[in-house]
Design an enzyme around this catalytic site. Structure first.
Site, PDB file in Angstrom:
ATOM      1  CE1 TYR A  93      -3.693   2.411   0.799  1.00  0.00           C
ATOM      2  CE2 TYR A  93      -2.072   3.586   2.264  1.00  0.00           C
ATOM      3  CZ  TYR A  93      -3.317   3.687   1.497  1.00  0.00           C
ATOM      4  OH  TYR A  93      -4.052   4.889   1.831  1.00  0.00           O
ATOM      5  CD  GLU A 129      -5.888   4.882  -1.183  1.00  0.00           C
ATOM      6  OE1 GLU A 129      -7.033   4.704  -1.755  1.00  0.00           O
ATOM      7  OE2 GLU A 129      -6.048   4.696   0.116  1.00  0.00           O
TER       8      GLU A 129
END
Ligand code: GDP
Ligand code: MN
Length: 386
Positions: free
Chosen positions: A109, A197
């Site tokens: 992530y 993101e």
């Protein structure tokens, strides 16, 4: 402003970041033609909506051949996807994205955002990326690290290493990781982004770093100097009432409750929403009509509130300063001529020209419940909708 995944990947690519080869389409035929041009073992079909969580909702499919892809695309296009980010009504899939498939060794992530509390740019990284990142954040927050940076033209090597340390990359992948952070930083600064993101960022079986998903949000206040970004706006993904409000330069945000609010000043608007909650109901919107609003603007605002079928009652709370209460009243009366007000209306006026405002409303023939102060107004509207 949000953009689609495929658009975000184009921008990343422009800044030198590795993304899978892919193309988007609005029809199944167009998609299949484009898919045939991609050399790949399998195909990844992805619904393009402005919301994440698609994987778990059937919005990401891996297909073995063109036949399977055709069937899956037919099913996905036009379908309403409900994910944990769309709200209960879901979002209709109006465009599709087709991509070459990647072989995943690990899912990471990575995100970059503005940390408003410290006025810094923050990178968040974790080696536990993928579809369960929310669970990781809840159950093992120590597996997610945040690196805060001062706003500078460039990012230094040390900071890059700090951000990717948790990925535990080897050899060639380490340099790829450093370059990735540099590219994302540069992109973030140059495009006035609020958020980038990448989830998942993957390490492939042959040890390359690739962005498999990308979400981006840009600052609306500086979008005027980002024409390229602005051209990516997809009005289909936005709430029609918010689009209408932006045309009239109204600060309007639709919410899920049943009491429509018309207020001047952001602070008063928030206080009004709070007090509605205190009396046991939920606001249907945030709306700040602003300082020197004209009666046309007030009328537009009133119509926008009424266009929301969840609205069971309206609370007008105006503290006249620059905004004059009589102008407000004229706007409401104007709007009422064009649309039928079939829900209770509570009005609290104070400040500049409140007497004139009240007179206009009293003589308008509209059924109005007057209130003397904020809590009186909130209790009356809550009672009226019961
Ligand atoms: P989201 O659920 O909306 O965040 O959609 P993502 O683009 O993140 O996709 C969801 C999941 O699908 C990812 O976390 C991956 O596990 C999987 N996925 C996406 N693309 C590929 C691919 O090319 N190969 C493989 N094996 N899995 C993929
Ligand atoms: Mn994702």
């Amino acid at each position: 402003m949000n953009i689609h995944e495929h658009q975000a990947k184009q921008i990343l690519k422009k800044y030198g970041v590795s993304v899978p080869k892919g193309d988007f389409a609005f029809t199944v035929n167009e998609l299949i033609e484009k898919a045939k041009k991609i050399k790949t073992e399998k195909y990844v079909l992805k619904a393009q909506i402005h919301a994440g969580g698609r994987g778990k909702a059937g919005g990401v499919k891996i297909l073995n051949n063109i036949e399977e892809l055709t069937d899956a695309a037919k099913e996905m296009l036009g379908k309403t996807l409900i994910t944990h980010q769309t709200g209960p009504n879901g979002k209709e899939v109006k465009r599709l994205y087709i991509e070459e498939s990647s072989k995943i060794k690990k899912e990471f992530y990575l995100s970059c955002l503005i940390d408003r509390a410290t006025s810094k740019i923050a990178f968040i990284s974790s080696d536990q990326g993928g579809m369960d990142i929310e669970e990781v954040a809840k159950k093992s927050p120590e597996k997610i690290i945040t690196t805060k940076l001062d706003y500078l033209e460039d990012i230094d090597e040390e900071s890059c290493k700090k951000i990717i340390k948790i990925f535990n990359l080897k050899d060639n992948a380490t340099q790829q990781g450093i370059n990735l952070i540099k590219s994302i930083y540069k992109m973030f600064i140059s495009t006035d982004a609020n958020l980038v993101e990448i989830n998942p960022l993957i390490l492939t079986e042959d040890d390359n770093l690739i962005c498999l998903d990308a979400k981006m949000n840009f600052d609306d206040n500086s979008i005027y100097r980002q024409p390229e970004i602005q051209s990516l706006r997809d009005l289909n993904e936005e709430d029609p009432s918010e689009i209408e409000a932006s045309k009239h330069d109204l600060a309007y945000i639709k919410l899920d409750g049943s009491i429509g609010c018309m207020v001047n000043g952001a602070g008063l608007a928030m206080a009004t929403m709070d007090i509605i909650k205190l009396f046991g109901q939920e606001p249907a919107n945030f709306l700040d009509v602003g300082g020197g609003a004209s009666k046309e603007k007030v009328s537009a605002a009133f119509k926008i509130i009424l266009s929301d079928s969840n609205v069971k009652g309206i609370l007008i709370n105006i503290f006249g300063g620059i905004m004059r209460c009589d102008i407000l009243a004229q706007g409401v009366v104007e709007a009422a001529k064009e649309i039928n007000i079939n829900v209770p209306l509570v009005v609290r006026l104070a400040g500049t020209n409140y007497k004139e405002g009240k007179l206009i409303l009293d003589n308008s023939g509209l059924k109005i419940i007057s209130a003397s102060d904020l809590s009186d107004a909130a209790s009356k509207i809550v009672k009226a909708i019961k």
